[in-house]
Scaffold this motif. Sequence first.
Motif, PDB file in Angstrom:
ATOM      1  N   ALA A 175       0.910  -1.316   0.130  1.00 25.88           N
ATOM      2  CA  ALA A 175       0.081   0.076   0.270  1.00 25.88           C
ATOM      3  C   ALA A 175       0.677   1.152   0.025  1.00 25.88           C
ATOM      4  CB  ALA A 175      -1.094  -0.002   1.286  1.00 25.88           C
ATOM      5  N   PRO A 176       0.489   2.099  -0.876  1.00 23.62           N
ATOM      6  CA  PRO A 176       1.323   3.307  -0.960  1.00 23.62           C
ATOM      7  C   PRO A 176       1.397   4.277   0.565  1.00 23.62           C
ATOM      8  CG  PRO A 176      -0.389   3.632  -2.295  1.00 23.62           C
ATOM      9  CD  PRO A 176      -0.478   2.063  -1.758  1.00 23.62           C
ATOM     10  N   GLU A 177       0.319   3.978   1.269  1.00 23.23           N
ATOM     11  CA  GLU A 177      -0.078   4.770   2.534  1.00 23.23           C
ATOM     12  C   GLU A 177       0.964   4.243   3.565  1.00 23.23           C
ATOM     13  OE1 GLU A 177      -2.359   2.743   1.405  1.00 23.23           O
ATOM     14  OE2 GLU A 177      -3.554   4.390   0.199  1.00 23.23           O
ATOM     15  N   ASP A 178       1.761   3.039   3.204  1.00 25.40           N
ATOM     16  CA  ASP A 178       2.826   2.431   4.046  1.00 25.40           C
ATOM     17  C   ASP A 178       4.000   2.845   3.855  1.00 25.40           C
ATOM     18  OD1 ASP A 178       0.514   1.510   5.354  1.00 25.40           O
ATOM     19  OD2 ASP A 178       0.832  -0.431   4.669  1.00 25.40           O
ATOM     20  N   ILE A 179       4.310   3.940   2.861  1.00 24.87           N
ATOM     21  CA  ILE A 179       5.753   3.981   2.457  1.00 24.87           C
ATOM     22  C   ILE A 179       6.438   4.649   3.633  1.00 24.87           C
ATOM     23  CG2 ILE A 179       5.186   6.551   1.469  1.00 24.87           C
ATOM     24  CD1 ILE A 179       7.078   5.518  -0.626  1.00 24.87           C
ATOM     25  N   THR A 180       6.148   5.622   4.357  1.00 24.04           N
ATOM     26  CA  THR A 180       6.743   6.062   5.597  1.00 24.04           C
ATOM     27  C   THR A 180       7.115   5.025   6.402  1.00 24.04           C
ATOM     28  OG1 THR A 180       4.247   6.864   6.545  1.00 24.04           O
ATOM     29  CG2 THR A 180       5.876   8.580   5.316  1.00 24.04           C
ATOM     30  N   LYS A 181       6.187   4.278   6.669  1.00 23.04           N
ATOM     31  CA  LYS A 181       6.454   3.319   7.837  1.00 23.04           C
ATOM     32  C   LYS A 181       7.635   2.510   7.172  1.00 23.04           C
ATOM     33  CE  LYS A 181       4.410  -0.813   9.744  1.00 23.04           C
ATOM     34  NZ  LYS A 181       3.384  -1.938   9.564  1.00 23.04           N
ATOM     35  N   SER A 182       7.597   1.973   6.155  1.00 24.42           N
ATOM     36  CA  SER A 182       8.933   1.223   5.538  1.00 24.42           C
ATOM     37  C   SER A 182       9.994   1.995   5.380  1.00 24.42           C
ATOM     38  CB  SER A 182       8.396   0.649   4.142  1.00 24.42           C
ATOM     39  OG  SER A 182       9.266  -0.017   3.505  1.00 24.42           O
ATOM     40  N   PHE A 183      10.041   3.222   5.109  1.00 22.10           N
ATOM     41  CA  PHE A 183      10.937   4.242   5.140  1.00 22.10           C
ATOM     42  C   PHE A 183      11.913   4.207   6.522  1.00 22.10           C
ATOM     43  CE2 PHE A 183      12.997   8.437   6.117  1.00 22.10           C
ATOM     44  CZ  PHE A 183      13.710   8.420   5.241  1.00 22.10           C
ATOM     45  N   THR A 184      11.002   4.146   7.476  1.00 19.23           N
ATOM     46  CA  THR A 184      11.438   4.377   8.810  1.00 19.23           C
ATOM     47  C   THR A 184      12.351   3.049   9.057  1.00 19.23           C
ATOM     48  OG1 THR A 184       9.604   5.723   9.567  1.00 19.23           O
ATOM     49  CG2 THR A 184      10.810   4.831  11.223  1.00 19.23           C
ATOM     50  N   GLU A 185      11.722   1.723   8.813  1.00 21.46           N
ATOM     51  CA  GLU A 185      12.184   0.680   9.229  1.00 21.46           C
ATOM     52  C   GLU A 185      13.516   0.270   8.495  1.00 21.46           C
ATOM     53  OE1 GLU A 185       9.065  -2.291   7.929  1.00 21.46           O
ATOM     54  OE2 GLU A 185       7.950  -1.661   9.409  1.00 21.46           O
ATOM     55  N   ILE A 186      13.714   0.889   7.013  1.00 21.18           N
ATOM     56  CA  ILE A 186      14.765   0.548   6.431  1.00 21.18           C
ATOM     57  C   ILE A 186      15.927   1.427   7.099  1.00 21.18           C
ATOM     58  CG2 ILE A 186      15.791   0.740   4.107  1.00 21.18           C
ATOM     59  CD1 ILE A 186      13.775  -1.558   4.416  1.00 21.18           C
ATOM     60  N   LYS A 187      15.565   2.822   7.289  1.00 15.31           N
ATOM     61  CA  LYS A 187      16.293   3.769   7.746  1.00 15.31           C
ATOM     62  C   LYS A 187      17.047   2.989   9.166  1.00 15.31           C
ATOM     63  CE  LYS A 187      17.087   8.464   9.215  1.00 15.31           C
ATOM     64  NZ  LYS A 187      16.226   9.963   9.353  1.00 15.31           N
ATOM     65  N   HIS A 188      16.232   2.482  10.075  1.00 14.05           N
ATOM     66  CA  HIS A 188      16.863   2.237  11.233  1.00 14.05           C
ATOM     67  C   HIS A 188      17.787   0.803  11.122  1.00 14.05           C
ATOM     68  CE1 HIS A 188      14.804   4.632  13.916  1.00 14.05           C
ATOM     69  NE2 HIS A 188      13.297   4.402  13.594  1.00 14.05           N
ATOM     70  N   LYS A 189      17.571   0.198   9.961  1.00 16.31           N
ATOM     71  CA  LYS A 189      18.179  -1.015   9.687  1.00 16.31           C
ATOM     72  C   LYS A 189      19.501  -0.650   9.139  1.00 16.31           C
ATOM     73  CE  LYS A 189      15.009  -4.520   8.105  1.00 16.31           C
ATOM     74  NZ  LYS A 189      14.425  -5.160   6.731  1.00 16.31           N
ATOM     75  N   ILE A 190      19.810   0.576   8.501  1.00 16.16           N
ATOM     76  CA  ILE A 190      20.771   1.054   7.707  1.00 16.16           C
ATOM     77  C   ILE A 190      21.774   1.641   9.065  1.00 16.16           C
ATOM     78  CG2 ILE A 190      21.936   2.717   6.286  1.00 16.16           C
ATOM     79  CD1 ILE A 190      19.504   2.344   4.194  1.00 16.16           C
TER      80      ILE A 190
END
Length: 194
Positions: A175-190
């Motif tokens: 869902a495009p509405e979840d892009i910020t959630k996914s962004f935050t998760e990947i940012k924390h992984k990095i």
Amino acid sequence: MKNLKPRTVLFRRKREQKTDYQNRLKLLLSKQLRLVVRFTNSGIIVQVVEFQMQGDKVLMALDSSALKKMGWNYSQKNFPATYLMGLLLGKKAQQKGIKQAILDPGTKAPLKKSKVYALLKGAIDGGLAVPHGDKDIFPNEDHLSGKHVSDYAHSLKGKKEYEARFSGYLKSKHAPEDITKSFTEIKHKILALK
């Protein structure tokens, strides 16, 4: 009788608009590593390059498929992906002992608040020292995190334009509405990378 002067033929890469030799000379005279940014039709390629007389030596390179391996399932060349690529490059550069580079955007002059500067912000946040001028060149946090995409998706929800605009995301069941959630998760992984 006509003056029969031979015609000057430009370098092939200059003719094809692949290399701006005047700009390249300025970058090379600095004798610093270059952070090279190139956008393709489907993604981003970033490299840290060192000039050598025999030819440029690529010290490290990443493309946007590295984000896919980390769980990023959205566009690989939008603002959030570009920022994340810069962040990942900054962290990987630190691991390899690369501390500083200068930006080499290629033949296209980067515009304020563009994707090139989103990548630059990510690289700086990742620990790579890259000289830059004004702080006003960076995109705002809403663009970097994808909030603008999420807000737009929410505004179209329930309309037939929604499926047309976000068909790529919906086919992959994201869902495009979840892009910020996914962004935050990947940012924390990095940021957790050592």
